[in-house]
Design a protein around this motif. Sequence first.
Motif, mmCIF file in Angstrom:
data_model
loop_
_atom_site.group_PDB
_atom_site.id
_atom_site.type_symbol
_atom_site.label_atom_id
_atom_site.label_comp_id
_atom_site.label_asym_id
_atom_site.label_seq_id
_atom_site.Cartn_x
_atom_site.Cartn_y
_atom_site.Cartn_z
ATOM 1 N N SER A 180 42.553 38.864 30.581
ATOM 2 C CA SER A 180 41.484 39.179 31.530
ATOM 3 C C SER A 180 40.202 38.537 31.033
ATOM 4 O O SER A 180 40.080 38.164 29.852
ATOM 5 C CB SER A 180 41.321 40.689 31.690
ATOM 6 N N LEU A 181 39.247 38.374 31.923
ATOM 7 C CA LEU A 181 37.982 37.717 31.605
ATOM 8 C C LEU A 181 36.832 38.690 31.765
ATOM 9 O O LEU A 181 36.832 39.519 32.679
ATOM 10 C CB LEU A 181 37.745 36.512 32.530
ATOM 11 N N LEU A 182 35.849 38.586 30.886
ATOM 12 C CA LEU A 182 34.580 39.278 31.064
ATOM 13 C C LEU A 182 33.531 38.231 31.408
ATOM 14 O O LEU A 182 33.396 37.219 30.712
ATOM 15 C CB LEU A 182 34.172 40.023 29.790
ATOM 16 N N VAL A 183 32.777 38.457 32.473
ATOM 17 C CA VAL A 183 31.738 37.522 32.877
ATOM 18 C C VAL A 183 30.495 38.309 33.284
ATOM 19 O O VAL A 183 30.588 39.325 33.975
ATOM 20 C CB VAL A 183 32.217 36.607 34.029
ATOM 21 N N SER A 184 29.342 37.870 32.812
ATOM 22 C CA SER A 184 28.086 38.527 33.186
ATOM 23 C C SER A 184 27.508 37.837 34.415
ATOM 24 O O SER A 184 27.539 36.612 34.527
ATOM 25 C CB SER A 184 27.086 38.498 32.025
ATOM 26 N N SER A 185 26.974 38.644 35.331
ATOM 27 C CA SER A 185 26.438 38.134 36.591
ATOM 28 C C SER A 185 24.996 38.573 36.752
ATOM 29 O O SER A 185 24.694 39.766 36.712
ATOM 30 C CB SER A 185 27.267 38.647 37.771
ATOM 31 N N ILE A 197 28.469 43.297 34.018
ATOM 32 C CA ILE A 197 29.560 42.550 33.409
ATOM 33 C C ILE A 197 30.825 42.941 34.149
ATOM 34 O O ILE A 197 31.184 44.125 34.232
ATOM 35 C CB ILE A 197 29.689 42.838 31.910
ATOM 36 N N HIS A 198 31.490 41.934 34.715
ATOM 37 C CA HIS A 198 32.692 42.134 35.505
ATOM 38 C C HIS A 198 33.913 41.785 34.661
ATOM 39 O O HIS A 198 33.915 40.777 33.964
ATOM 40 C CB HIS A 198 32.676 41.242 36.749
ATOM 41 N N GLN A 199 34.954 42.602 34.744
ATOM 42 C CA GLN A 199 36.223 42.277 34.120
ATOM 43 C C GLN A 199 37.173 41.802 35.201
ATOM 44 O O GLN A 199 37.473 42.531 36.153
ATOM 45 C CB GLN A 199 36.820 43.473 33.379
ATOM 46 N N LEU A 200 37.640 40.552 35.051
ATOM 47 C CA LEU A 200 38.510 39.932 36.036
ATOM 48 C C LEU A 200 39.925 39.924 35.482
ATOM 49 O O LEU A 200 40.226 39.231 34.508
ATOM 50 C CB LEU A 200 38.050 38.500 36.333
ATOM 51 N N MET A 201 40.803 40.697 36.103
ATOM 52 C CA MET A 201 42.170 40.831 35.617
ATOM 53 C C MET A 201 43.027 39.642 36.041
ATOM 54 O O MET A 201 42.747 38.948 37.019
ATOM 55 C CB MET A 201 42.787 42.127 36.158
ATOM 56 N N ALA A 202 44.113 39.443 35.302
ATOM 57 C CA ALA A 202 45.017 38.338 35.605
ATOM 58 C C ALA A 202 45.684 38.503 36.965
ATOM 59 O O ALA A 202 46.068 37.511 37.594
ATOM 60 C CB ALA A 202 46.078 38.212 34.514
ATOM 61 N N ASP A 203 45.819 39.753 37.454
ATOM 62 C CA ASP A 203 46.449 39.995 38.755
ATOM 63 C C ASP A 203 45.463 39.883 39.922
ATOM 64 O O ASP A 203 45.820 40.148 41.066
ATOM 65 C CB ASP A 203 47.136 41.362 38.784
ATOM 66 N N GLY A 204 44.212 39.507 39.630
ATOM 67 C CA GLY A 204 43.225 39.334 40.686
ATOM 68 C C GLY A 204 42.340 40.537 40.929
ATOM 69 O O GLY A 204 41.359 40.435 41.679
ATOM 70 N N SER A 205 42.638 41.668 40.324
ATOM 71 C CA SER A 205 41.785 42.845 40.473
ATOM 72 C C SER A 205 40.548 42.715 39.590
ATOM 73 O O SER A 205 40.463 41.830 38.729
ATOM 74 C CB SER A 205 42.562 44.120 40.129
ATOM 75 N N GLU A 206 39.604 43.605 39.783
ATOM 76 C CA GLU A 206 38.309 43.495 39.101
ATOM 77 C C GLU A 206 37.716 44.878 38.899
ATOM 78 O O GLU A 206 37.952 45.794 39.699
ATOM 79 C CB GLU A 206 37.365 42.641 39.953
#
Length: 330
Positions: free
Chosen positions: A270-275, A281-290
């Motif tokens: 999963s990815l953490l990205v700051s917006s 900070i959003h966590q983007l899961m490998a299955d497309g959820s967030e």
Amino acid sequence: MARIYLLMLIIGVSLTSCGSTVAPTATIAPSTTSVSQAEATATVAPTLEPTTAPIAAITAPITLSEGFAQPEGMLHNQLSDLYLVSNINGTPFGRDDNGYIAQINPDGTLNQAKWIDGASAEVELNAPKGMAIANNTLYVADLDSVRLFDAVSGEVKGTIAISGSSFLNDLVARDDGTVFVSDMGINEAFGSTGTAAIYQIDPAGNVSLAVKLADGNPNGLAMTADGTLLVCRYDTAVEIFELTADGILQPYRKASASQHDGLVVLADQSLLVSSWQTANIHQLMADGSERIIYHGPTGAPADINLDHQRKVLLMPLIMTNQVVLWPLAD
């Protein structure tokens, strides 16, 4: 990133107007053009082993409020087991030679406020932003150059000038010692300089162009376990991009927000990205959820990073001159 939001406040430009002027997708021409190198002393050195110091758990967020001036980037230095903080200490575009790197202990105490200090006669450091470590060398993005320091002693090792760049931002290292650096391609008025690109620096200090962007502002960089370079952009794009083997940036994962800054890859991919659009900070899961794991009370954290050993997220709050150590839930 050298917080664009901060400079917007200075000159009275809104985040919304800045973000809306950039096209949401990039048309990119692959390139292998070499870039001239003014000076490089990034020689290959025997690799030091990361510290094996006992790992103390952090169970609650820790906020540090003293010793920082526009903190933009953070990094876990595994060689010394210390957290590094890059401080712009002024305008993100200023050639004022007063930027500095601070050190924090993993228990949340300040180790040294100005471990590397641009005010020192032997150090040139203007507006430091992203950092990476490769071959015992600390690489620091600084306007149109990458500064090199010994990762343990802080001793100056040289400068690599990135010819044709205008606003170097983030850095990430691959396991083979290659370092990538993003150029957002903007000037003080937030106009395009036409230089938006990502460069790579080999272990000998040679610079080449990894990818040139026709539009968009590449910002945060991260590396997957298999060595794939991931890129987030500070514009209207909601996608996280990957750099393909043939030198093309293509969408990798989608988020619900844009104006991205820092980017981190977790062990579960999963990815953490700051917006800056949401101050989250959003966590983007490998299955497309967030999901949202952090909401910034005053702007978003800038160039976030991770202590993988302790599972602690390192967050520089450029708007409030603070840094936060944020333990991640299992």
